[in-house]
Design a protein around this motif. Sequence first.
Motif, PDB file in Angstrom:
ATOM      1  N   ALA A  21       0.729  -1.026   0.472  1.00  0.00           N
ATOM      2  CA  ALA A  21       0.029   0.191   0.021  1.00  0.00           C
ATOM      3  C   ALA A  21       1.272   1.023  -0.369  1.00  0.00           C
ATOM      4  CB  ALA A  21      -1.196  -0.112   1.339  1.00  0.00           C
ATOM      5  N   ALA A  22       2.178   1.357   1.081  1.00  0.00           N
ATOM      6  CA  ALA A  22       2.608   2.392   0.947  1.00  0.00           C
ATOM      7  C   ALA A  22       3.539   2.355  -0.209  1.00  0.00           C
ATOM      8  CB  ALA A  22       3.854   1.995   2.157  1.00  0.00           C
ATOM      9  N   LEU A  23       3.928   2.130  -1.082  1.00  0.00           N
ATOM     10  CA  LEU A  23       4.681   1.448  -2.834  1.00  0.00           C
ATOM     11  C   LEU A  23       3.923   1.921  -3.559  1.00  0.00           C
ATOM     12  CD1 LEU A  23       7.389  -1.031  -2.088  1.00  0.00           C
ATOM     13  CD2 LEU A  23       7.836   1.058  -1.976  1.00  0.00           C
ATOM     14  N   ALA A  24       2.768   1.678  -3.556  1.00  0.00           N
ATOM     15  CA  ALA A  24       1.755   1.159  -4.608  1.00  0.00           C
ATOM     16  C   ALA A  24       0.480   2.493  -4.830  1.00  0.00           C
ATOM     17  CB  ALA A  24       1.421   0.427  -5.307  1.00  0.00           C
ATOM     18  N   LEU A  25      -0.029   2.689  -3.610  1.00  0.00           N
ATOM     19  CA  LEU A  25      -1.246   3.408  -3.259  1.00  0.00           C
ATOM     20  C   LEU A  25      -1.315   5.220  -4.409  1.00  0.00           C
ATOM     21  CD1 LEU A  25      -2.477   0.938  -2.934  1.00  0.00           C
ATOM     22  CD2 LEU A  25      -3.326   1.789  -0.887  1.00  0.00           C
ATOM     23  N   PRO A  26       0.096   5.570  -3.208  1.00  0.00           N
ATOM     24  CA  PRO A  26       0.066   7.320  -3.665  1.00  0.00           C
ATOM     25  C   PRO A  26       0.067   6.898  -5.942  1.00  0.00           C
ATOM     26  CG  PRO A  26       1.821   6.817  -2.544  1.00  0.00           C
ATOM     27  CD  PRO A  26       0.734   5.366  -2.662  1.00  0.00           C
ATOM     28  N   VAL A  27       0.895   6.666  -6.109  1.00  0.00           N
ATOM     29  CA  VAL A  27       0.625   6.610  -7.722  1.00  0.00           C
ATOM     30  C   VAL A  27      -0.563   6.593  -8.108  1.00  0.00           C
ATOM     31  CG1 VAL A  27       1.838   4.907  -8.196  1.00  0.00           C
ATOM     32  CG2 VAL A  27       2.304   6.470  -9.070  1.00  0.00           C
ATOM     33  N   HIS A  28      -1.393   5.129  -7.914  1.00  0.00           N
ATOM     34  CA  HIS A  28      -2.786   4.609  -8.430  1.00  0.00           C
ATOM     35  C   HIS A  28      -3.350   5.681  -8.011  1.00  0.00           C
ATOM     36  CE1 HIS A  28      -2.541   0.348  -9.405  1.00  0.00           C
ATOM     37  NE2 HIS A  28      -1.277   0.681  -9.610  1.00  0.00           N
ATOM     38  N   LEU A  29      -3.828   5.996  -6.481  1.00  0.00           N
ATOM     39  CA  LEU A  29      -4.822   7.119  -6.179  1.00  0.00           C
ATOM     40  C   LEU A  29      -4.807   7.946  -6.844  1.00  0.00           C
ATOM     41  CD1 LEU A  29      -7.213   6.602  -4.570  1.00  0.00           C
ATOM     42  CD2 LEU A  29      -6.143   7.119  -2.697  1.00  0.00           C
ATOM     43  N   LEU A  30      -3.711   8.792  -7.645  1.00  0.00           N
ATOM     44  CA  LEU A  30      -2.927   9.903  -7.837  1.00  0.00           C
ATOM     45  C   LEU A  30      -3.618  10.466  -9.602  1.00  0.00           C
ATOM     46  CD1 LEU A  30      -1.653  13.145  -8.065  1.00  0.00           C
ATOM     47  CD2 LEU A  30       0.105  11.729  -8.706  1.00  0.00           C
ATOM     48  N   LEU A  31      -2.747   9.555 -10.053  1.00  0.00           N
ATOM     49  CA  LEU A  31      -3.114   9.111 -11.349  1.00  0.00           C
ATOM     50  C   LEU A  31      -4.674   8.489 -11.635  1.00  0.00           C
ATOM     51  CD1 LEU A  31      -0.629   6.488 -13.034  1.00  0.00           C
ATOM     52  CD2 LEU A  31      -0.918   8.651 -13.302  1.00  0.00           C
ATOM     53  N   PHE A  32      -5.435   7.179 -11.126  1.00  0.00           N
ATOM     54  CA  PHE A  32      -6.628   7.140 -11.378  1.00  0.00           C
ATOM     55  C   PHE A  32      -7.826   7.540 -10.973  1.00  0.00           C
ATOM     56  CE2 PHE A  32      -5.818   3.529 -14.226  1.00  0.00           C
ATOM     57  CZ  PHE A  32      -4.659   3.356 -14.341  1.00  0.00           C
ATOM     58  N   GLY A  33      -7.458   8.137  -9.393  1.00  0.00           N
ATOM     59  CA  GLY A  33      -8.630   9.224  -8.520  1.00  0.00           C
ATOM     60  C   GLY A  33      -9.119   9.987  -8.410  1.00  0.00           C
ATOM     61  N   LEU A  34      -7.362  10.716  -9.510  1.00  0.00           N
ATOM     62  CA  LEU A  34      -7.285  12.204  -9.437  1.00  0.00           C
ATOM     63  C   LEU A  34      -7.280  12.531 -10.950  1.00  0.00           C
ATOM     64  CD1 LEU A  34      -5.904  13.884  -6.097  1.00  0.00           C
ATOM     65  CD2 LEU A  34      -8.449  13.890  -7.061  1.00  0.00           C
ATOM     66  N   LEU A  35      -5.943  12.725 -11.725  1.00  0.00           N
ATOM     67  CA  LEU A  35      -5.633  12.998 -12.302  1.00  0.00           C
ATOM     68  C   LEU A  35      -6.590  12.499 -13.543  1.00  0.00           C
ATOM     69  CD1 LEU A  35      -2.089  13.521 -12.087  1.00  0.00           C
ATOM     70  CD2 LEU A  35      -3.538  14.872 -11.535  1.00  0.00           C
ATOM     71  N   ILE A  36      -6.864  11.424 -14.163  1.00  0.00           N
ATOM     72  CA  ILE A  36      -7.628  10.914 -15.454  1.00  0.00           C
ATOM     73  C   ILE A  36      -8.950  11.447 -15.013  1.00  0.00           C
ATOM     74  CG2 ILE A  36      -8.222   8.480 -16.518  1.00  0.00           C
ATOM     75  CD1 ILE A  36      -5.615   7.813 -16.495  1.00  0.00           C
ATOM     76  N   PRO A  37      -9.912  11.117 -13.918  1.00  0.00           N
ATOM     77  CA  PRO A  37     -10.749  12.004 -14.566  1.00  0.00           C
ATOM     78  C   PRO A  37     -11.370  13.004 -14.719  1.00  0.00           C
ATOM     79  CG  PRO A  37     -10.861  10.199 -11.855  1.00  0.00           C
ATOM     80  CD  PRO A  37      -9.412  10.091 -12.674  1.00  0.00           C
ATOM     81  N   CYS A  38     -10.030  13.714 -13.857  1.00  0.00           N
ATOM     82  CA  CYS A  38      -9.985  15.502 -14.526  1.00  0.00           C
ATOM     83  C   CYS A  38      -9.755  15.587 -15.532  1.00  0.00           C
ATOM     84  CB  CYS A  38      -9.305  15.633 -13.140  1.00  0.00           C
ATOM     85  SG  CYS A  38      -9.420  16.210 -12.001  1.00  0.00           S
ATOM     86  N   GLY A  39      -8.925  14.778 -16.134  1.00  0.00           N
ATOM     87  CA  GLY A  39      -9.009  14.955 -17.740  1.00  0.00           C
ATOM     88  C   GLY A  39      -7.706  15.102 -18.118  1.00  0.00           C
ATOM     89  N   LEU A  40      -6.741  15.490 -16.572  1.00  0.00           N
ATOM     90  CA  LEU A  40      -5.463  16.316 -17.060  1.00  0.00           C
ATOM     91  C   LEU A  40      -4.662  15.244 -18.208  1.00  0.00           C
ATOM     92  CD1 LEU A  40      -4.935  17.622 -13.598  1.00  0.00           C
ATOM     93  CD2 LEU A  40      -5.308  19.269 -15.861  1.00  0.00           C
ATOM     94  N   LEU A  41      -4.976  13.466 -17.090  1.00  0.00           N
ATOM     95  CA  LEU A  41      -4.296  12.860 -18.561  1.00  0.00           C
ATOM     96  C   LEU A  41      -5.283  11.706 -18.669  1.00  0.00           C
ATOM     97  CD1 LEU A  41      -1.047  11.412 -15.542  1.00  0.00           C
ATOM     98  CD2 LEU A  41      -1.251  13.198 -18.196  1.00  0.00           C
ATOM     99  N   ALA A  42      -4.108  11.650 -19.836  1.00  0.00           N
ATOM    100  CA  ALA A  42      -5.932  10.548 -20.578  1.00  0.00           C
ATOM    101  C   ALA A  42      -5.498   9.423 -21.485  1.00  0.00           C
ATOM    102  CB  ALA A  42      -6.665  11.901 -21.659  1.00  0.00           C
ATOM    103  N   PRO A  43      -4.369   8.772 -20.801  1.00  0.00           N
ATOM    104  CA  PRO A  43      -4.925   7.421 -21.202  1.00  0.00           C
ATOM    105  C   PRO A  43      -6.173   6.862 -22.409  1.00  0.00           C
ATOM    106  CG  PRO A  43      -4.471   7.274 -19.152  1.00  0.00           C
ATOM    107  CD  PRO A  43      -4.927   8.875 -19.587  1.00  0.00           C
TER     108      PRO A  43
END
Lengths: 116, 137
Positions: A21-43
């Motif tokens: 959780a310490a290693l993976a969750l920050p990047v997962h949550l940043l990408l999939f929880g915030l940046l991708i829904p907001c459209g700042l990143l769009a894979p």
Amino acid sequence: MAKKSLEPLLWTLFSAGGVLAALALPVHLLLFGLLIPCGLLAPEDAHLRGLLQHPLARLYLFALCFLALFHAAHRFRFTLYDGLQIKHLNEVITTFCYGGAALGSLWAAYLLWSIP
Amino acid sequence: MSEAHVYTEYHPRWHRTRMSTWWWMKKGAYLVFILRELSSAFIAWFVVFTLLQVRALSQGGAGWNDFLAWARHPLVLLLNLVSLFFVVFHAATWFNLAPKAMVLRVRGRRVPAKWILIANLAAWAGFSLLVALIVLW
């Protein structure tokens, strides 16, 4: 002989879950929880679906979900004991915490096994 | 006639003051501890969110777009923002404890805490970069 207890196993799951959780969750949550829904990143969703096809990806996601759930369950159980001082309810709390984690893990296994 | 005194190992129960349910509000350090432990709830939320996302992805373009629209809702975004804070808090406190938990000895001398911390932080950065590259590239 000392009475056999499940505590060491549960603590190991807690520990492993905590590291992952310490290693993976920050990047997962940043990408999939915030940046991708907001459209700042769009894979492209085709790209993401392609990633999911790989069995290693599904295994990784399952391990993440399973270990994170048991980490959270163990920690939450002791938070309830120590925080709210309700250790006398320990059977209910244990069932609720680890039962919930087990159900979540079953859902993860079912999803990751069955989706196309 | 009074009974003869017999000394035993037995001692009557020690008095223990009842702990208040609100003990954790009495000191800042206690509150921070409880907040750290509560990060577990947000970790569980992350798992639920991820599984919903995996399911949406499997439902094709329309399912994915519906999921993104839901994830864009201010309340969901707020929940994820708060979760991110708690998840980073968990990671930071976890890695801070790593030197205490991991005792490495090289040639008989204990590896300084600083290096264990740096190694863990490097692993964190490397792992995050790897995931970001895999997802975005």
